[in-house]
Design a protein around this motif. Structure first.
Motif, mmCIF file in Angstrom:
data_model
loop_
_atom_site.group_PDB
_atom_site.id
_atom_site.type_symbol
_atom_site.label_atom_id
_atom_site.label_comp_id
_atom_site.label_asym_id
_atom_site.label_seq_id
_atom_site.Cartn_x
_atom_site.Cartn_y
_atom_site.Cartn_z
ATOM 1 N N ASN A 71 0.833 -1.200 0.000
ATOM 2 C CA ASN A 71 0.000 0.000 0.000
ATOM 3 C C ASN A 71 0.868 1.250 0.000
ATOM 4 O O ASN A 71 1.007 1.922 1.007
ATOM 5 C CB ASN A 71 -0.976 -0.004 1.179
ATOM 6 N N PRO A 73 1.732 5.190 -0.736
ATOM 7 C CA PRO A 73 0.825 6.308 -0.443
ATOM 8 C C PRO A 73 -0.279 6.456 -1.494
ATOM 9 O O PRO A 73 -0.019 6.467 -2.692
ATOM 10 C CB PRO A 73 1.752 7.527 -0.455
ATOM 11 N N ARG A 74 -1.516 6.511 -1.005
ATOM 12 C CA ARG A 74 -2.720 6.731 -1.819
ATOM 13 C C ARG A 74 -2.865 5.730 -2.962
ATOM 14 O O ARG A 74 -3.351 6.058 -4.045
ATOM 15 C CB ARG A 74 -2.742 8.162 -2.361
ATOM 16 N N ALA A 75 -2.454 4.487 -2.716
ATOM 17 C CA ALA A 75 -2.550 3.459 -3.764
ATOM 18 C C ALA A 75 -2.548 2.067 -3.151
ATOM 19 O O ALA A 75 -2.232 1.883 -1.978
ATOM 20 C CB ALA A 75 -1.398 3.596 -4.754
ATOM 21 N N ARG A 136 -5.039 3.536 -7.801
ATOM 22 C CA ARG A 136 -4.887 4.756 -7.010
ATOM 23 C C ARG A 136 -6.120 4.936 -6.130
ATOM 24 O O ARG A 136 -7.245 4.738 -6.583
ATOM 25 C CB ARG A 136 -4.678 5.961 -7.925
ATOM 26 N N LEU A 137 -5.880 5.310 -4.899
ATOM 27 C CA LEU A 137 -6.977 5.458 -3.929
ATOM 28 C C LEU A 137 -7.206 6.921 -3.577
ATOM 29 O O LEU A 137 -6.384 7.748 -3.730
ATOM 30 C CB LEU A 137 -6.661 4.662 -2.657
#
Length: 137
Positions: A71, A73-75, A136-137
């Motif tokens: 995980n 960053p932001r993914a 991407r989150l």
């Protein structure tokens, strides 16, 4: 958020698909993804592991499928590696073309590319193909 990595190995049996999907579901449960995003990740993972087991390792129980979850960053990133002879994803027919619409296979790569934000393949000269997928989150 703390960077986490999980590495898993599965024998090349069809059951590995559900086992890998369950492990991914547990891994992403703490990442705050929506139900739609979780569904897409699940589909992409199932296709990647199925391809590794069936097409890469040819259901050879003596070979393994390696799955790595991270995980950044932001993914969410997953790699799936088989021990087969490798392949070129560009040689897989486009399932959206009229002549391929009714075929019963050939949609896995299409699904992976549509559900994930990045998908790429690499072939190891010593054997095996690795698919790397990022959402991407």
């Amino acid at each position: 958020m703390t960077l986490e990595t999980t590495e898993l190995r599965f024998p090349s049996h069809v059951e590995a698909v559900n086992q890998a999907a369950a492990a991914v579901s547990e891994f992403i449960s703490g990442l705050g993804v929506t139900e739609d995003v979780a569904f897409g990740i699940d589909m992409a993972v199932r296709e990647a592991v199925t391809n590794a087991v069936v097409h890469g390792n040819k259901l050879d129980g003596g070979k393994e499928v390696e799955v790595r979850l991270t995980n950044p960053p932001r993914a969410f990133e997953i790699t799936v590696h088989d021990q087969g002879s490798g392949f070129n994803p560009n040689n897989v027919p486009d399932p959206t073309q009229e002549e391929n619409i009714l075929k019963s296979s050939g949609r896995g790569i299409f699904f992976m590319r549509n559900f994930m934000d990045e998908v790429d393949w690499s072939v190891n000269p010593k054997g095996g193909t690795t698919v790397r997928m990022i959402k991407r989150l």
